[in-house]
Design a protein around this motif. Structure first.
Motif, PDB file in Angstrom:
ATOM      1  N   GLU A   1       0.876  -1.181   0.000  1.00 48.75           N
ATOM      2  CA  GLU A   1       0.000   0.000   0.000  1.00 48.75           C
ATOM      3  C   GLU A   1       0.905   1.219   0.000  1.00 48.75           C
ATOM      4  N   GLU A   2       0.735   2.067  -0.999  1.00 48.96           N
ATOM      5  CA  GLU A   2       1.579   3.268  -1.090  1.00 48.96           C
ATOM      6  C   GLU A   2       0.725   4.518  -0.927  1.00 48.96           C
ATOM      7  N   SER A   3       1.264   5.497  -0.252  1.00 49.54           N
ATOM      8  CA  SER A   3       0.618   6.806  -0.227  1.00 49.54           C
ATOM      9  C   SER A   3       1.732   7.849  -0.218  1.00 49.54           C
TER      10      SER A   3
END
Ligand code: FAD
Length: 384
Positions: free
Chosen positions: A342-344
């Motif tokens: 999960e990237e942000s």
């Protein structure tokens, strides 16, 4: 009946921790540490984030050899190198030929920095920092200088890069991998870390190998395999460590990548043990603080006549790059599974899971590092 001393070769974290743990269990048996260096106690991890806070080699030293000897009621022979071990005669030989007997011998020899086989007349100017004396050398080399180039974008390379950049140096990092921390982080994690380190001014030359280092007056000129030329004041190598095994091997002790020991940290000789960066415990070389703490406690109990097997829980490693909070608990190299990422903008959460959804490892960067403790409770033990 008084017995010969327990002899520990090495005054690093491994040597001192086993001495301290053993003293808690046995106040009587004499302990002797023999160390090739000054024999003082200090926190080695501090070396890669000391410059930005202006720490000097002296301020990093917690206690000198004399103080440690007094504290732990033991003898310390500093600046004494062991050149041979005689397992049948149960003695070690020092450089000057003196022989010292032991009842039990602990090898806490550490590891040597790996040197790249580079060409050029500047090769002997390459520094590496693996102990307090090396840090002293780095501080001296940095005086009046501005540019530092680091070979290796692994854990120690990235930590020094961050520290030097915050301390005001222009920093470049060169590595053959595509991303920093290539062996510990999935691609997205490496990219996030690189981006954060670039934001504080660090320049990365990834996918490139250094070939030559030449002296040009006061500075060094590097030639990379892609034809790039880099001029630098100081060159620091941080491409990895190799366990010190020669002494053990010459004594007939089994050596693989490290000094091969069982889970009781015993070599093939029942009274010779190894731990720390020099040791390979049932096939694993774990050159970090937490494995040393667990190993030292187990070994101290064994030395105090309660045979104990070492157990390693999950031991996430905090990467000391303040520009990008990073915690990793790499999956076992043989683990089957895949990274779920999960990237942000504020972080990367990478979980390595088995087909059944069991968490086997993680890499957390940025704000998601706050989940490190909770997630660690779900990780399998490294060695049950
Ligand atoms: P060492 O500290 O290397 O000690 C070896 C000792 O053996 C020395 O005293 C040496 O003089 C002696 N010796 C060797 N050969 C002989 C001989 N023949 N005769 C006599 N004496 C001898 N780990 C983490 O978990 N977290 C971190 O953030 C972290 N940061 C790090 C940052 C840096 C810059 C470095 C270099 C390492 C870092 N590590 C970190 C790793 C951790 O510091 C090491 O795993 C640990 O300190 C190793 O301790 P040791 O006692 O096994 O080896």
């Amino acid at each position: 009946m008084s017995r010969q001393p327990v002899v520990i070769i090495g005054s690093g974290l491994a040597g001192y921790t086993v001495a301290r743990e053993f003293r808690k269990l046995d106040a009587e048996t004499s302990i002797q540490i023999i160390s090739a260096d000054h024999g003082g106690f200090y926190s080695k991890p501090m070396l890669s984030n000391a410059l930005a806070t202006g720490k000097t080699p002296l301020s990093i030293l917690n206690a000198n050899a004399e103080k440690m000897a007094e504290q732990l009621k033991m003898t310390i022979r500093s600046h004494s190198r062991v050149t041979a071990i005689d397992p049948s005669g149960k003695s070690v030989t020092l450089r000057d030929g003196e022989k010292l007997p032991y009842s039990q011998l602990i090898l806490a020899l550490g590891a040597d920095p790996v040197r790249l086989p580079l060409e050029g007349d500047g090769v002997d100017a390459i520094l590496s920092v693996n102990d307090l004396d090396d840090y002293h050398q780095l501080c001296t080399a940095l005086q009046g200088k501005k540019d530092v180039t680091i070979l290796g974008a692994g854990l120690i390379g990235c930590e020094f890069a961050n520290d030097l950049a915050v301390a005001g140096y222009r920093v470049r990092v060169i590595d053959i991998s595509a991303r920093p921390l290539g062996r510990l982080l999935p691609q997205a994690g490496g990219a996030f870390l690189q981006h954060r380190l670039e934001a504080i001014g660090i320049v990365f030359h990834m996918g490139a190998a250094t070939q030559r280092v030449e002296r040009i007056h006061e500075s060094l000129r590097l030639t990379l395999d892609n034809g790039e030329i880099i001029q630098t004041d100081v060159l620091l190598s941080a491409i990895g460590l190799r366990p010190r095994t020669a002494l053990a091997e010459a004594a007939g002790i089994k050596v693989n990548r490290g000094v091969a020991v069982s889970r009781s940290l015993q070599t093939r000789y029942s009274d010779i043990y190894a731990l720390g960066d020099c040791a390979e415990v049932e096939g694993r070389v774990l050159p970090f603080v937490m494995p040393i703490m667990h190993a030292a406690r187990g070994l101290a109990a064994t030395l105090a006549r309660t045979p104990t097997l070492v157990r390693y829980p999950a031991m996430p490693v905090v990467v000391k790059t303040p520009a990008c909070a990073t915690v990793v608990s790499p999956p076992d190299p043989n683990a089957q599974g895949e990274w779920l990422i999960e990237e942000s903008e504020s972080g990367v959460k990478a979980l390595f899971q088995s087909a059944e959804g069991k968490l086997l490892g993680y890499a957390l960067l940025g704000t998601v590092t706050k989940e490190k403790n909770l997630l660690a409770t779900q990780l399998p033990a490294v060695m049950e």
